[in-house]
Design a protein around this motif. Structure first.
Motif: not given
Length: 196
Positions: A114-117, A125-126, A131-134, A169-171
């Motif tokens: 999930y942490d794309i960057n 946004e990530e 989720i959209k791709s799923i 943000m989620v750590t």
């Protein structure tokens, strides 16, 4: 060409050493590793899988949808060294975590997906991109049909649960704590434990 033959001999000579390392780095038996290796070499005779090939292979499992975006994120998660190609080691180490890892290891792998960057945080946004791709991968033929707003609603719900301090943000700690308290997430993680 004698250079090629020499390289091949070197590869054969070093294979047992690689196998010993993989036995230490994964939770697979020697037999399982040999079987996985045969399958991998069969699909990828060169020993490397680029992203396009990975997308083609992965898309075969989801003919009703478009799996290319999710396959891209998955490829990045397996490509631990970020060199744009998966070797057998990348593949089997990731697979070991997903199938035989501890709950903590599996959740770390999911967090990294999930942490794309790769900045150590998951943003809304990530999460929405994943989720959209799923949803795209699952296709439009789900019953009942999904509303276009479904991915955003899904993310909103998840984010409210996970972003404990409300900073947007989620750590990993927030992710870990929330997932471990959620019975649905925990049972979905256990499904993979005996897959091989």
């Amino acid at each position: 060409d004698s250079g090629d033959a020499e390289l091949e001999l070197l590869a054969v000579r070093h294979q047992p050493e690689g196998l010993e390392q993989l036995l230490e780095r994964t939770k697979f038996t020697k037999k399982e590793l040999q079987s996985l290796y045969r399958g991998f070499k069969n699909e990828c005779p060169s020993g490397l899988v680029d992203e396009e090939t990975f997308k083609l292979i992965y898309s075969q499992f989801f003919p009703q949808g478009d799996a290319s975006t999710y396959a891209h994120f998955l490829f990045d998660a397996f490509d631990a060294d970020g060199n744009g190609a998966l070797c057998f080691q990348d593949f089997v180490v990731g697979l070991s975590v997903l199938l035989r890892g501890t709950v903590h290891q599996k959740l770390k792998w999911a967090f990294d997906l999930y942490d794309i960057n790769k900045d150590g945080y998951i943003t809304k946004e990530e999460m929405l991109e994943i989720i959209k791709s799923i949803y795209d991968m699952m296709g439009r033929c789900t019953q009942p049909p999904l509303r276009d707003s479904a991915p955003a609603e899904h993310v909103e719900l998840f984010f409210q649960k996970m972003d404990r301090n409300g900073d947007g943000m989620v750590t990993f700690e927030e992710f870990l704590e929330t997932c471990q308290k959620d019975e649905d997430i925990m049972s979905s993680i256990k499904i993979f434990e005996n897959a091989i």
